[in-house]
Design an enzyme around this catalytic site. Structure first.
Site, PDB file in Angstrom:
ATOM      1  N   CYS A   1       0.832  -1.221   0.000  1.00  0.00           N
ATOM      2  CA  CYS A   1       0.000   0.000   0.000  1.00  0.00           C
ATOM      3  C   CYS A   1       0.860   1.262   0.000  1.00  0.00           C
ATOM      4  CB  CYS A   1      -0.877   0.042   1.250  1.00  0.00           C
ATOM      5  SG  CYS A   1      -2.194  -1.172   1.208  1.00  0.00           S
TER       6      CYS A   1
ATOM      7  N   HIS B   1     -13.721  -0.248   2.243  1.00  0.00           N
ATOM      8  CA  HIS B   1     -12.929   0.974   2.426  1.00  0.00           C
ATOM      9  C   HIS B   1     -13.782   2.190   2.088  1.00  0.00           C
ATOM     10  CE1 HIS B   1     -12.891   0.412  -1.898  1.00  0.00           C
ATOM     11  NE2 HIS B   1     -12.621   1.706  -2.009  1.00  0.00           N
TER      12      HIS B   1
HETATM   13  P1  AMP Z   1     -12.412   2.674  -5.174  1.00  0.00           P
HETATM   14  O1  AMP Z   1     -11.846   2.846  -6.559  1.00  0.00           O
HETATM   15  O2  AMP Z   1     -13.601   3.506  -4.886  1.00  0.00           O
HETATM   16  O3  AMP Z   1     -12.607   1.227  -4.853  1.00  0.00           O
HETATM   17  O4  AMP Z   1     -11.303   3.190  -4.152  1.00  0.00           O
HETATM   18  C1  AMP Z   1     -10.104   2.501  -3.968  1.00  0.00           C
HETATM   19  C2  AMP Z   1      -9.006   3.514  -3.987  1.00  0.00           C
HETATM   20  O5  AMP Z   1      -7.829   2.861  -3.518  1.00  0.00           O
HETATM   21  C3  AMP Z   1      -8.712   4.046  -5.369  1.00  0.00           C
HETATM   22  O6  AMP Z   1      -8.847   5.457  -5.336  1.00  0.00           O
HETATM   23  C4  AMP Z   1      -7.280   3.610  -5.648  1.00  0.00           C
HETATM   24  O7  AMP Z   1      -6.545   4.627  -6.271  1.00  0.00           O
HETATM   25  C5  AMP Z   1      -6.728   3.323  -4.271  1.00  0.00           C
HETATM   26  N1  AMP Z   1      -5.725   2.248  -4.224  1.00  0.00           N
HETATM   27  C6  AMP Z   1      -5.707   1.118  -4.954  1.00  0.00           C
HETATM   28  N2  AMP Z   1      -4.663   0.340  -4.593  1.00  0.00           N
HETATM   29  C7  AMP Z   1      -4.016   0.989  -3.587  1.00  0.00           C
HETATM   30  C8  AMP Z   1      -2.880   0.701  -2.777  1.00  0.00           C
HETATM   31  N3  AMP Z   1      -2.186  -0.421  -2.934  1.00  0.00           N
HETATM   32  N4  AMP Z   1      -2.499   1.611  -1.827  1.00  0.00           N
HETATM   33  C9  AMP Z   1      -3.212   2.750  -1.677  1.00  0.00           C
HETATM   34  N5  AMP Z   1      -4.299   3.068  -2.410  1.00  0.00           N
HETATM   35  C10 AMP Z   1      -4.702   2.213  -3.352  1.00  0.00           C
END
Ligand code: AMP
Ligand code: ZN
Ligand code: ZN
Length: 362
Positions: free
Chosen positions: A67, A183
């Site tokens: 992350c 999340h």
């Molecule tokens: P959603 O697209 O609404 O499911 O939100 C998930 C969010 O997590 C997105 O905005 C992604 O950019 C973010 N994301 C995905 N993978 C990671 C990661 N490994 N670490 C931090 N953020 C992430």
């Protein structure tokens, strides 16, 4: 919240145009475009099996190294911090950049059409384990997630040039979620979005005309789903979406971040109940929720008419050409019908803590 007394139609056979006086929008209620309100179900439910197929992901406990950097974590036992319950982390693919220097930051007041994309975009991981969703947590567990939002909003609010902080959750692919692990997200902006300014102005105008805060007015019983000690869950009089729910503080408060633990626990229980009811009645639909709070740094005199609330939108229909063209949504389900149906949904082992709403004749 209170509509004119005569405005509830009894049969709901005829279309009606209602004004959302909080967001200054017009909504067309058109029952002819729907099957019976109680037949509404999601055609693309978020199935537990699809969540379970992927057993682990970067948001799971033990995958922290996959992350973006952590901002803080919530733990039960400070002696065992690796056993976290909630993590707030930076977004790996942020919509805005926190690394743009202050000297580059423009101002929306300067009349420019371009300002640098300064801001913060963060993720709140609500549980350490993949298949557990927000609604599976206890009410107090949901309350802890709300307190994590509050803590981070307070930190971001102290950053120079942040003017508005949006907390939101996407659940399910058609609600915009790319990660199935439970999340939510925060975006801190260097501007006040136009929809927020418009809501603020509409609340102000209502206060000037009536001497009342629009959301402190008790909503009509027909629109109430449930109430808790500090909050009330309603379908708004001019809901933009079928089965949309607002959870409103029953005490006057302009900013979400003024919530305390007692109130967050109470809201956690009511939010959990609404998510469960929606899941049972609407076939586990994809959904979004948004915390609509007031802009940061408003005058003391403006605090008296501005009142925050949490909006839950199940994704059951798509916005099509008419809605995009006019900005007026067509909602096939009258809010009184949606509230009545959601009120009646029984969620096992949950409702004993909530006051029942009794509607004559229902
Ligand atoms: P959603 O697209 O609404 O499911 O939100 C998930 C969010 O997590 C997105 O905005 C992604 O950019 C973010 N994301 C995905 N993978 C990671 C990661 N490994 N670490 C931090 N953020 C992430
Ligand atoms: Zn996961
Ligand atoms: Zn109020």
């Amino acid at each position: 919240m209170a509509p004119p007394p005569s405005s509830f139609s009894s049969s709901h056979q005829k279309p009606e145009i209602r004004k959302d006086k909080i967001n200054n929008k017009l909504i067309i209620f058109s029952p002819a475009r729907s099957k019976r309100p109680s037949d509404f179900k999601s055609k693309s439910p978020v199935s537990n099996s699809s969540t379970n197929q992927l057993k682990e992901c970067p948001f799971c406990i033990g995958h922290e190294h996959e992350c973006a950097p952590e901002i803080f974590r919530v733990v039960d036992d400070p002696n065992c911090p690796s056993n976290w319950k909630i993590r707030v982390i930076q977004n790996l693919y942020p919509a805005l950049s926190k690394d743009i220097g202050t000297h580059n930051r423009g101002s929306e007041d300067s009349g420019c059409c371009i300002i640098p994309g300064f801001g913060f975009h963060e993720v709140v991981i609500e549980t350490p384990t993949h298949p557990v969703h927000l609604g599976d947590l206890s009410g107090a567990g949901v309350g802890e997630v709300l307190m994590a939002y509050q803590k981070r909003v307070l930190q971001l609010a102290s950053v120079d040039s942040i003017k508005y902080i949006q907390v939101f959750k996407n659940h399910g692919a058609s609600a915009g979620a790319s990660m199935s692990h439970s999340h939510s997200q925060l975006i801190a902006l260097p501007i006040v979005p136009p929809s927020v300014s418009s809501r603020f102005t509409a609340m102000k105008e209502y206060f000037e005309q009536t001497g009342q805060c629009v959301l402190c007015e008790k909503p009509p019983k027909e629109l109430v789903i449930h109430e808790s000690k500090y909050f009330i869950a309603v379908v708004p009089f001019a809901a933009s979406y079928a089965f949309e729910i607002w959870v409103i503080p029953q005490y006057h408060s302009a900013h979400f971040q003024d919530i305390d633990k007692d109130k967050a626990d109470d809201l956690g229980g009511l939010l959990k109940l609404m998510l469960k009811k929606m899941g049972v009645q609407l076939n586990n639909p994809p959904f979004n929720y948004m915390i609509h709070t007031s802009p940061l740094h408003i005058n003391d005199s403006d605090l008296q008419f501005s009142h925050w609330y949490l909006q839950i939108v199940p994704q059951l229909t798509v916005l099509a050409g008419f809605e995009i063209g006019t900005g007026c949504n067509i909602n096939p389900v009258f809010p009184e019908d949606a509230a009545n149906i959601l009120r009646e949904v029984v969620v096992e082992d949950m409702e004993e803590n909530f006051r029942e709403i009794h509607i004559q004749g229902s």
